[in-house]
Design an enzyme around this catalytic site. Structure first.
Site, PDB file in Angstrom:
ATOM      1  N   TYR A 127     -52.099  -6.875 -83.970  1.00 49.32           N
ATOM      2  CA  TYR A 127     -52.544  -6.116 -85.139  1.00 49.32           C
ATOM      3  C   TYR A 127     -52.408  -6.881 -86.449  1.00 49.32           C
ATOM      4  O   TYR A 127     -52.807  -6.387 -87.491  1.00 49.32           O
ATOM      5  CB  TYR A 127     -51.796  -4.769 -85.213  1.00 49.32           C
ATOM      6  CG  TYR A 127     -52.452  -3.734 -84.334  1.00 49.32           C
ATOM      7  CD1 TYR A 127     -52.812  -4.046 -83.035  1.00 49.32           C
ATOM      8  CD2 TYR A 127     -52.722  -2.455 -84.790  1.00 49.32           C
ATOM      9  CE1 TYR A 127     -53.421  -3.122 -82.214  1.00 49.32           C
ATOM     10  CE2 TYR A 127     -53.327  -1.518 -83.966  1.00 49.32           C
ATOM     11  CZ  TYR A 127     -53.672  -1.857 -82.687  1.00 49.32           C
ATOM     12  OH  TYR A 127     -54.273  -0.942 -81.880  1.00 49.32           O
ATOM     13  N   LYS A 143     -46.547  -7.802 -71.195  1.00 48.87           N
ATOM     14  CA  LYS A 143     -47.510  -8.486 -70.314  1.00 48.87           C
ATOM     15  C   LYS A 143     -47.086  -9.947 -70.242  1.00 48.87           C
ATOM     16  O   LYS A 143     -47.893 -10.876 -70.428  1.00 48.87           O
ATOM     17  CB  LYS A 143     -48.932  -8.319 -70.887  1.00 48.87           C
ATOM     18  CG  LYS A 143     -50.044  -8.832 -69.994  1.00 48.87           C
ATOM     19  CD  LYS A 143     -50.376  -7.910 -68.837  1.00 48.87           C
ATOM     20  CE  LYS A 143     -51.347  -8.580 -67.881  1.00 48.87           C
ATOM     21  NZ  LYS A 143     -51.636  -7.755 -66.690  1.00 48.87           N
ATOM     22  N   ASP A 185     -49.981   1.466 -79.091  1.00 52.60           N
ATOM     23  CA  ASP A 185     -51.082   2.284 -79.595  1.00 52.60           C
ATOM     24  C   ASP A 185     -51.783   2.971 -78.424  1.00 52.60           C
ATOM     25  O   ASP A 185     -52.012   4.188 -78.420  1.00 52.60           O
ATOM     26  CB  ASP A 185     -52.061   1.368 -80.350  1.00 52.60           C
ATOM     27  CG  ASP A 185     -53.122   2.141 -81.110  1.00 52.60           C
ATOM     28  OD1 ASP A 185     -52.971   3.363 -81.262  1.00 52.60           O
ATOM     29  OD2 ASP A 185     -54.099   1.507 -81.547  1.00 52.60           O
ATOM     30  N   ASP A 191     -49.990  -2.785 -67.474  1.00 55.34           N
ATOM     31  CA  ASP A 191     -51.020  -2.145 -66.638  1.00 55.34           C
ATOM     32  C   ASP A 191     -50.388  -1.265 -65.573  1.00 55.34           C
ATOM     33  O   ASP A 191     -50.855  -0.139 -65.319  1.00 55.34           O
ATOM     34  CB  ASP A 191     -51.989  -3.181 -66.047  1.00 55.34           C
ATOM     35  CG  ASP A 191     -51.347  -4.493 -65.660  1.00 55.34           C
ATOM     36  OD1 ASP A 191     -50.154  -4.681 -65.956  1.00 55.34           O
ATOM     37  OD2 ASP A 191     -52.029  -5.335 -65.054  1.00 55.34           O
TER      38      ASP A 191
HETATM   39 MG    MG Z   1     -54.092   4.922 -82.168  1.00 59.88          MG
END
Ligand code: MG
Ligand code: NAI
Length: 342
Positions: free
Chosen positions: A127, A179, A237, A213
């Site tokens: 981000y 990950k 998120d 995942d």
């Molecule tokens: Mg969101």
């Protein structure tokens, strides 16, 4: 509380359904003898209409002064246009922790008794949006590149927040979600650092780690195995929206953005332009965000009281808005809740 002892707090009604649902919070808190003295400020499209800037100086100054805000959703244009005001607010006030609890409030849904908390790192990862294109031939977007940034300090700070939250709230386990099998540096430093923090809480809070995942699949098949999840910005998120889906959708999901010197509370949902102005929005998400805000200022009993009243309105009075299959308007729900908190 008398006016002089009230806690100054910034209120940004926001766009779309924002003014409708934040009005519900003001009225309900007033009925409880609100501890807050609201400083109304503009943000988003409402602020653009007023002075051209989606995040006006006066709004920033207000939050610098109060260190505390309740924010309605802000409309952000996709692709072009201005940078997300939500992201700018997180950066301006170093709101490094995004705390998103997901708890079943209405029994009989697809899942029962969900009670998990997602702690999302709010400032780093992908981000940071260090992005660019490389043109080739006549295609200006032939190659798109993005770099993520996770730091040791940032990872430690969010892991400490998550373990401390777990310890203080009687939670048993923190799952570190990453990950690191593929993004070995970017999410490896996060995993390694969070594990080091976890070692310090041994005997008090357990920890494990999960690849993102697999975690997504397990959250659908058996979400009860999770208690507190701590993860990087993008994964947090996505997983927190998934978790909101486990408890009946966006109308039931609050969030807090917390830093050392400021905290901003909001619903997870957006400005819902499709139902804005119709008076039918569900105010529960932003009411639950206000409940978190009460605990943040040291009034945990008031948080419990507000949450219990919301529970009784939904489940005993059966007053629910359309997104929950009911017929109540925002105002009718608010009136029912005021009777329960009064
Ligand atoms: Mg969101
Ligand atoms: P959205 O959350 O606004 O709406 C998605 C769907 O859920 C819509 O059908 C909407 O009617 C429904 N919904 C959302 N909240 C509801 C509520 N309280 N009661 C009843 N129904 C509700 O997401 P969308 O449409 O993707 O985004 C709309 C705008 O909001 C965009 O500009 C987006 O950038 C912004 N947004 C802002 C956020 C924030 O300020 N924190 C968070 C998410 C989106």
């Amino acid at each position: 509380m008398s006016a002089s002892t009230k806690i100054p707090a910034t209120l940004i009604p926001g766009d779309g359904i924002g003014p409708e649902v934040t009005q519900s919070v003001i009225e309900v808190l007033d009925a409880m003898g609100s501890p807050f003295e609201w400083d109304y400020q503009l943000g988003g499209m409402a602020a653009i209409a007023d002075g051209g800037d989606p995040l006006p100086k006066a709004t920033l100054e207000s939050i610098h002064r109060t260190g505390l805000a309740l924010k309605g959703p802000l409309t952000t244009p996709v692709g072009g246009g201005f940078r997300s005001v939500n992201v700018r607010l997180r950066e301006e006030f170093h709101l490094y922790a995004n705390l998103r609890p997901a708890k079943t409030l209405i029994p009989g849904g697809r899942y029962e008794n969900i009670d998990l908390v997602i702690v999302r790192e709010n400032l780093e990862g992908l981000y940071v949006a260090f992005e660019h294109y490389i043109p080739i031939g006549d295609d200006p977007h032939a190659v798109a590149m993005s770099s993520g940034v996770n730091t040791r300090d940032g990872s430690r700070r969010i892991a400490e927040f998550a373990f401390d939250y777990a310890a203080r709230n009687g939670r048993k386990k923190v799952s570190i979600v990453h990950k690191a099998n593929v993004l070995k540096a970017l999410t490896g430093v996060f995993l390694e650092t969070a594990q080091q923090v976890g070692e310090k809480y041994k005997g008090q809070v357990e920890y494990n780690d999960r690849i993102v995942d697999a975690c997504a699949m397990q959250l659908v098949l058996n979400p009860w195995q999770y208690d507190v999840i701590v993860t990087t910005n993008l994964f947090g998120d996505i997983l927190s929206d998934l978790a909101a889906g486990l408890v009946g959708g966006l109308g039931m999901a609050p969030g807090a953005n917390i830093g050392l010197h400021a905290a901003i509370f909001e619903a997870v949902h957006g400005s819902a332009p499709d139902i804005a102005g119709k008076g039918i929005a569900n105010p529960v998400s932003v009411l639950l965000a206000a409940a978190m805000m009460l605990e943040h200022v040291g009034m945990k009993d008031q948080r419990t009281k507000l949450e219990a009243a919301i529970d009784r309105v939904l489940n005993e009075d059966n007053v629910r808005t359309g997104d929950l299959g009911g017929k109540a308007t925002t105002k009718e729900f608010t009136a029912a809740l005021i009777k329960r908190v009064g």
